[in-house]
Every structure is written in C-alpha cells, then in structure tokens.
Design an enzyme around this catalytic site. Structure first.
Site, PDB file in Angstrom:
ATOM      1  CE1 TYR A 146      -3.810   2.411   0.584  1.00  0.00           C
ATOM      2  CE2 TYR A 146      -2.360   3.391   2.231  1.00  0.00           C
ATOM      3  CZ  TYR A 146      -3.499   3.450   1.438  1.00  0.00           C
ATOM      4  OH  TYR A 146      -4.313   4.559   1.506  1.00  0.00           O
TER       5      TYR A 146
ATOM      6  CB  SER B 100       0.378   1.467  -4.292  1.00  0.00           C
ATOM      7  OG  SER B 100      -0.440   1.848  -3.195  1.00  0.00           O
TER       8      SER B 100
HETATM    9  P1  NAD Z   1     -12.916   3.606   0.458  1.00  0.00           P
HETATM   10  O1  NAD Z   1     -12.602   2.170   0.594  1.00  0.00           O
HETATM   11  O2  NAD Z   1     -14.168   4.129   1.061  1.00  0.00           O
HETATM   12  O3  NAD Z   1     -12.887   4.063  -1.073  1.00  0.00           O
HETATM   13  C1  NAD Z   1     -12.170   3.390  -2.062  1.00  0.00           C
HETATM   14  C2  NAD Z   1     -13.131   3.061  -3.190  1.00  0.00           C
HETATM   15  O4  NAD Z   1     -12.424   2.444  -4.268  1.00  0.00           O
HETATM   16  C3  NAD Z   1     -14.230   2.081  -2.757  1.00  0.00           C
HETATM   17  O5  NAD Z   1     -15.499   2.593  -3.112  1.00  0.00           O
HETATM   18  C4  NAD Z   1     -13.925   0.820  -3.556  1.00  0.00           C
HETATM   19  O6  NAD Z   1     -15.063   0.079  -3.892  1.00  0.00           O
HETATM   20  C5  NAD Z   1     -13.246   1.409  -4.784  1.00  0.00           C
HETATM   21  N1  NAD Z   1     -12.419   0.428  -5.507  1.00  0.00           N
HETATM   22  C6  NAD Z   1     -11.591  -0.504  -4.981  1.00  0.00           C
HETATM   23  N2  NAD Z   1     -11.040  -1.241  -5.961  1.00  0.00           N
HETATM   24  C7  NAD Z   1     -11.512  -0.759  -7.136  1.00  0.00           C
HETATM   25  C8  NAD Z   1     -11.321  -1.098  -8.496  1.00  0.00           C
HETATM   26  N3  NAD Z   1     -10.498  -2.094  -8.876  1.00  0.00           N
HETATM   27  N4  NAD Z   1     -11.974  -0.380  -9.442  1.00  0.00           N
HETATM   28  C9  NAD Z   1     -12.828   0.618  -9.094  1.00  0.00           C
HETATM   29  N5  NAD Z   1     -13.055   0.989  -7.817  1.00  0.00           N
HETATM   30  C10 NAD Z   1     -12.401   0.307  -6.848  1.00  0.00           C
HETATM   31  O7  NAD Z   1     -11.669   4.364   1.077  1.00  0.00           O
HETATM   32  P2  NAD Z   1     -11.284   5.905   1.173  1.00  0.00           P
HETATM   33  O8  NAD Z   1     -10.609   6.052   2.475  1.00  0.00           O
HETATM   34  O9  NAD Z   1     -12.388   6.792   0.813  1.00  0.00           O
HETATM   35  O10 NAD Z   1     -10.146   5.991   0.062  1.00  0.00           O
HETATM   36  C11 NAD Z   1     -10.153   6.950  -0.994  1.00  0.00           C
HETATM   37  C12 NAD Z   1      -8.703   7.244  -1.352  1.00  0.00           C
HETATM   38  O11 NAD Z   1      -8.061   7.950  -0.292  1.00  0.00           O
HETATM   39  C13 NAD Z   1      -7.866   5.999  -1.614  1.00  0.00           C
HETATM   40  O12 NAD Z   1      -6.984   6.246  -2.684  1.00  0.00           O
HETATM   41  C14 NAD Z   1      -7.085   5.857  -0.314  1.00  0.00           C
HETATM   42  O13 NAD Z   1      -5.896   5.136  -0.499  1.00  0.00           O
HETATM   43  C15 NAD Z   1      -6.847   7.304   0.012  1.00  0.00           C
HETATM   44  N6  NAD Z   1      -6.504   7.538   1.407  1.00  0.00           N
HETATM   45  C16 NAD Z   1      -7.375   7.227   2.397  1.00  0.00           C
HETATM   46  C17 NAD Z   1      -7.007   7.477   3.708  1.00  0.00           C
HETATM   47  C18 NAD Z   1      -7.911   7.165   4.854  1.00  0.00           C
HETATM   48  O14 NAD Z   1      -7.451   7.244   6.002  1.00  0.00           O
HETATM   49  N7  NAD Z   1      -9.175   6.838   4.613  1.00  0.00           N
HETATM   50  C19 NAD Z   1      -5.765   8.020   4.012  1.00  0.00           C
HETATM   51  C20 NAD Z   1      -4.905   8.323   2.963  1.00  0.00           C
HETATM   52  C21 NAD Z   1      -5.282   8.078   1.670  1.00  0.00           C
END
Ligand code: NAD
Length: 254
Positions: A149, A152
């Site tokens: 992770y 990436s």
């Molecule tokens: P989340 O899991 O709610 O959202 C991620 C979404 O991506 C989900 O709806 C999932 O169904 C979708 N997804 C997964 N695989 C997929 C695929 N192959 N094709 C299409 N859609 C796909 O999580 P989030 O926290 O809202 O994450 C959003 C972004 O923010 C991500 O890139 C995550 O890495 C980043 N992020 C989140 C946090 C955190 O603490 N939540 C921190 C840093 C970065």
C-alpha cells in the site's frame, strides 16, 4: 461553497461509491459540476443517489476506455479527473505474497496511471484540465506492515510530479493529496481487523496532533479546490492533509 465553481465542467471521480470519492463527487456536484461517478459494482449505486454512475475496474485499461468513451459521448468531454479508487492490504515484507503486492499495485498505482493516461487526450482537447490523485501520508512517510500500500502511494507522488511537468504547457495540472487517517469504510475495515477496534480508533486519533482523524468532507474540499480553475497556478504538489501529523517529529512513523 461556490455553487458555480464547476459550472460547465465535466468531472470523473473514481472510487465514488464510498468514503472520500463519494464526498468529492457530492461536493463538486454541489458546486455546479457535471460529475460522473466510478463505481466498483452496482451495489454502490444507492450511495450516489441520482448522480450519473458507471461501473469501472480501474486496474483494467479496457474498463477506462469504455467509461471515458461513454462520458465523452454523453457529456461532450472531460475537464477533470479525481483518482480515488484504491484498496488497503496490510502485510510486512516477509508476509506479503506476490499476489497481494500485484493486486495492490494494479488497483492503486496502475489504476491511477491508467486514469491519467486515458483522460489525458480528453483534457488536452478541452484546452487543459486538472487531475487530482489520492496518495497518502504513507506515500511520503512509509507505513510499517503495509509495504504494498505505502509503495503504491509513493509511486503516485512521483507520477503526479512527472505528469505535472509533462502537462504544464498543455495546461493540464496534476496534484495529489496525502491525507492522514480519514474516517472512511477503508479505515473502519482496518480497525475491525485489529484485536481491539476501539483502541485502534483511539490510537489513530492520538497520532494526529489535533487529536482526531479527518473527515471525507475535509478531503473533498481540497479535492474540489485542486480540480477547480482557482488552482490554476498549482501543479505537481503532494499536499499533506493530516491534522499536523506529518510535522510531528516523526511520531506518525511509529
Ligand atoms: P474507500 O474504501 O471508502 O474508497 C475506495 C473506493 O475504491 C471504494 O469505493 C472501492 O469500492 C473502490 N475500488 C476498490 N477497488 C476498485 C477497483 N479495482 N476499481 C474501481 N473501484 C475500486 O476508502 P477511502 O478512504 O475513501 O479511500 C479513498 C482514497 O483515499 C484511496 O486512494 C485511499 O488510499 C486514500 N486515502 C485514504 C485514507 C484514509 O485514512 N481513509 C488516508 C490516505 C489516503
């Protein structure tokens, strides 16, 4: 909030079925944008209400071709892309199976790369546009026991800077956000996998100097700014949005 900031703008948001992507899709819609939501599957459709949504697997090039083709046919073009889709898999170096590594890199890094590559000619055709990638604090600080992770997310920072340089003269701006912990289903699932979810949630809050984790709406506000024309002079940046965690003397690296 400016309800006309995205007037006449077509914006695609991947990962819009939950969490940050969902909040971003709603925020940009509220600001007058024509938002198209990328969904993992049909079960996510209720989360976007009456917004336009298409199922996409961001790791597959053909899936991007299909969805962007439909957007351009229906809305006439594309002005901004928000790459939110991602998966989180834990695992230290000795316990990360190659299949897990491949899966995480395919969705998070290749998925964002494909989005940028496939959106590029459409943005050019509009005379420019904006891409907002979701990296993570883990992409600039690392995260023990999540090598795939964090790697990436680090790749997304390098890609963002590279594409900002490539796009500058074509008025294509590329920025990424490096959030600390944000209260979303991804993080809730990680808490549930721990032995004491309540303690894990408290520890996450404590890692941020402000004493709490962030909200999807707080990230959506920055996404909207970066995707809008107000951010014309900003490109190639990796912006920490983390309640001060990244400046807290390395505490966040523990
Ligand atoms: P989340 O899991 O709610 O959202 C991620 C979404 O991506 C989900 O709806 C999932 O169904 C979708 N997804 C997964 N695989 C997929 C695929 N192959 N094709 C299409 N859609 C796909 O999580 P989030 O926290 O809202 O994450 C959003 C972004 O923010 C991500 O890139 C995550 O890495 C980043 N992020 C989140 C946090 C955190 O603490 N939540 C921190 C840093 C970065």
């Amino acid at each position: 909030m400016d309800s006309t900031r995205f007037k006449n703008k077509v914006v695609f948001v991947s990962g819009a079925g939950s969490g940050i992507g969902n909040a971003a899709a709603k925020r940009i819609t509220a600001e007058g944008g024509m938002v198209v939501c990328g969904l993992l599957d049909e079960s996510q459709r209720p989360a976007i209400g009456n917004l336009d949504g298409h199922v996409i697997d961001v790791a597959r090039a053909e899936s991007w071709d299909e969805v962007l083709g439909r957007i351009v046919a229906r809305h006439g073009g594309l002005d901004a892309l928000v790459n939110c889709a991602a998966i989180l898999r834990s695992g230290a170096i000795e316990e990360t199976a190659l299949a897990t590594w491949d899966e995480v890199i395919a969705v998070n890094l290749t998925g964002s790369f494909l989005g940028c590559q496939k959106a590029w000619p459409h943005l050019k055709r509009r005379g420019g546009g904006a891409i907002v990638n979701l990296s993570s604090l883990n992409g600039i600080r690392g995260l023990a026991r999540a090598v795939a992770y964090a790697t990436s997310k680090g790749g997304i920072v390098a890609m963002t800077m590279t594409l900002a340089l490539e796009g500058a003269r074509d008025k294509i701006r590329v920025n990424c956000i490096c959030p600390g912990t944000i209260d979303t289903p991804m993080v809730a699932a990680a808490y549930r996998r721990s032995t004491d979810p309540a303690a894990a949630a408290q520890a996450a809050a404590d890692r941020h100097p402000v004493g709490r984790v962030g909200t999807p709406d707080e990230v959506a506000a920055l996404i909207a700014y970066l995707a809008s024309d107000e951010a014309q002079f900003m490109t190639g940046q990796a912006i920490a949005l983390d309640g001060g965690r990244s400046i807290d003397g390395g505490k966040s690296a523990r």
